[in-house]
Design a protein around this motif. Structure first.
Motif, short mmCIF file in Angstrom:
data_model
loop_
_atom_site.label_atom_id
_atom_site.label_comp_id
_atom_site.label_asym_id
_atom_site.label_seq_id
_atom_site.Cartn_x
_atom_site.Cartn_y
_atom_site.Cartn_z
N CYS A 121 0.83 -1.15 0.16
CA CYS A 121 -0.10 -0.07 0.03
C CYS A 121 0.83 1.34 -0.05
O CYS A 121 1.81 1.42 1.05
N ILE A 122 0.50 2.10 -1.07
CA ILE A 122 1.64 3.40 -1.25
C ILE A 122 0.86 4.70 -0.74
O ILE A 122 1.41 5.63 -0.71
N ALA A 123 -0.52 4.61 -0.88
CA ALA A 123 -1.22 5.72 -0.51
C ALA A 123 -2.43 5.55 -0.13
O ALA A 123 -3.40 4.37 -0.56
N ARG A 124 -3.22 6.05 0.56
CA ARG A 124 -4.63 6.16 0.86
C ARG A 124 -5.33 7.45 1.28
O ARG A 124 -4.47 8.35 1.50
N HIS A 125 -6.63 7.66 1.03
CA HIS A 125 -7.30 8.88 1.34
C HIS A 125 -8.58 8.48 2.30
O HIS A 125 -9.23 7.62 1.86
N ILE A 126 -8.91 9.29 3.17
CA ILE A 126 -9.95 9.01 4.14
C ILE A 126 -10.91 9.77 3.69
O ILE A 126 -11.08 11.03 3.32
N GLY A 127 -12.31 9.12 3.68
CA GLY A 127 -13.44 10.02 3.02
C GLY A 127 -14.17 10.54 4.47
O GLY A 127 -13.65 10.61 5.64
N THR A 128 -15.24 11.11 4.21
CA THR A 128 -16.22 11.98 5.30
C THR A 128 -17.36 11.01 5.73
O THR A 128 -17.81 11.35 6.70
N PHE A 129 -17.63 9.70 5.30
CA PHE A 129 -18.64 8.96 5.72
C PHE A 129 -18.07 8.62 7.29
O PHE A 129 -16.91 8.30 7.48
N PRO A 130 -19.05 8.76 8.12
CA PRO A 130 -18.67 8.60 9.74
C PRO A 130 -18.00 7.41 10.07
O PRO A 130 -17.14 7.33 11.11
N VAL A 131 -18.25 5.99 9.24
CA VAL A 131 -17.69 4.77 9.44
C VAL A 131 -16.61 4.68 8.10
O VAL A 131 -17.17 4.53 7.20
N GLN A 132 -15.30 4.70 8.73
CA GLN A 132 -14.18 4.24 7.60
C GLN A 132 -13.66 2.82 7.80
O GLN A 132 -13.24 2.68 9.03
N VAL A 133 -13.33 2.32 6.85
CA VAL A 133 -12.53 1.03 6.60
C VAL A 133 -10.95 1.45 6.46
O VAL A 133 -10.84 1.32 5.41
N LEU A 134 -10.21 1.22 7.44
CA LEU A 134 -8.84 1.72 7.39
C LEU A 134 -7.98 0.69 8.13
O LEU A 134 -6.84 1.03 8.39
N THR A 135 -8.32 -0.56 7.66
CA THR A 135 -7.32 -1.51 7.92
C THR A 135 -6.13 -1.73 7.47
O THR A 135 -5.11 -2.03 7.97
N VAL A 136 -5.96 -1.07 5.98
CA VAL A 136 -4.83 -1.17 5.40
C VAL A 136 -3.96 0.05 5.43
O VAL A 136 -4.64 1.06 4.99
N GLN A 137 -3.00 0.27 6.30
CA GLN A 137 -2.19 1.41 6.36
C GLN A 137 -1.12 1.56 5.33
O GLN A 137 -0.62 0.63 4.76
N VAL A 138 -0.73 2.91 4.98
CA VAL A 138 0.41 3.08 3.94
C VAL A 138 1.44 2.18 4.48
O VAL A 138 2.00 2.53 5.63
N GLY A 139 2.35 1.68 3.61
CA GLY A 139 3.41 0.86 3.96
C GLY A 139 3.17 -0.66 4.09
O GLY A 139 4.21 -1.56 4.19
N ARG A 140 1.80 -1.05 4.45
CA ARG A 140 1.65 -2.51 4.71
C ARG A 140 1.64 -3.29 3.51
O ARG A 140 1.40 -3.03 2.30
#
Length: 258
Positions: A121-140
């Motif tokens: 994973c080289i990049a991600r962008h977080i959305g505005t919906f109250p529940v975000q799925v963020l299990t994959v972090q940059v660098g993983r």
């Protein structure tokens, strides 16, 4: 022309040697920057000491692996010289793509590249919906195909090579929600038929991701992007909406490919 039994055996052994080499290299790439010890490679790759040393000797000779002190092995000069700048460049170019996708869908967007049999994973962008799925972090890094973006990237690879990758990762797949080689082959077949990937998150329940490959300027896929969201937000209609959003955003922001 037919294939003799001897030729078939040599071919099988060549595949096994490739699988062992990729497994050792992936373990080193996924390990700490200080390096990985032989005993750790033996345990992670389920290989004997003599086999690990033979594989390491080949990887060192080819420049893919180097020693760090007496006991640790790290990525070699060949990888160090070629990996950092291209990945940084891809992350920079895909950043605006992920941002626009995330703004439209309100969900988290991700970008990955392939490293051997792994997705990175080289990049991600977080959305505005109250529940975000963020299990994959940059660098993983994780086995190629267990996530939506990685599955889309795996589907863009020639079937024979994709099969070798799945086999090389077989022992590690169970850690991702009980994923198996058989199930991954089925997901891969469905992805090729559909033209984009859809897969449940194998770390967190009740989540789903969809992904598509990102072509380079020469047409070959060099990365993949995905959007992940809670399962209740991912109806079939919304999956199509997200895929169309990803495709139109890529066409608008990187019309000639990466």
């Amino acid at each position: 022309m037919g294939t003799t039994g001897e030729d078939a055996t040599l071919g099988d052994e060549g595949v096994r040697a490739l699988q062992r080499g990729l497994a050792v290299l992936d373990c080193i790439l996924g390990g700490p920057r200080t390096g990985v010890r032989v005993v750790e490679l033996m345990r992670s790759c389920e290989l004997g000491r003599a086999t690990v040393y033979r594989v390491l000797a080949t990887l060192i000779a080819c420049g893919y692996v180097a020693r760090n002190g007496r006991f640790h092995y790290v990525r070699g000069a060949r990888l160090e010289a070629s990996a950092a700048a291209p990945v940084d460049n891809l992350a920079s170019r895909l950043g605006p793509v992920l941002q626009r996708i995330s703004e439209i869908t309100e969900d988290a967007a991700f970008a990955v590249v392939r490293e051997g049999t792994q997705s990175h994973c080289i990049a991600r962008h977080i959305g505005t919906f109250p529940v975000q799925v963020l299990t994959v972090q940059v660098g993983r890094r994780q086995p190629l195909g267990v996530g939506a973006a990685g599955l889309a990237l795996l589907a863009s690879i020639a079937p024979e090579e994709a099969g070798v990758i799945i086999d090389a990762n077989a022992a590690a797949l169970a850690a991702y929600g009980g994923m198996t080689s058989k199930r991954l082959h089925l997901l891969l077949k469905a992805t090729r038929e559909r033209g984009w990937s859809v897969v449940g998150n194998h770390v967190v329940d009740d989540t789903l991701g969809v992904g598509i490959p990102v072509p380079g300027s020469g047409g070959q896929s060099v990365a993949a992007i995905s959007v992940a969201a809670p399962l209740q937000r991912m109806s079939q209609a919304r999956q199509h909406f997200i895929v169309n959003t990803m495709r139109s955003t890529l066409k608008a922001l990187v019309p000639k490919g990466l």
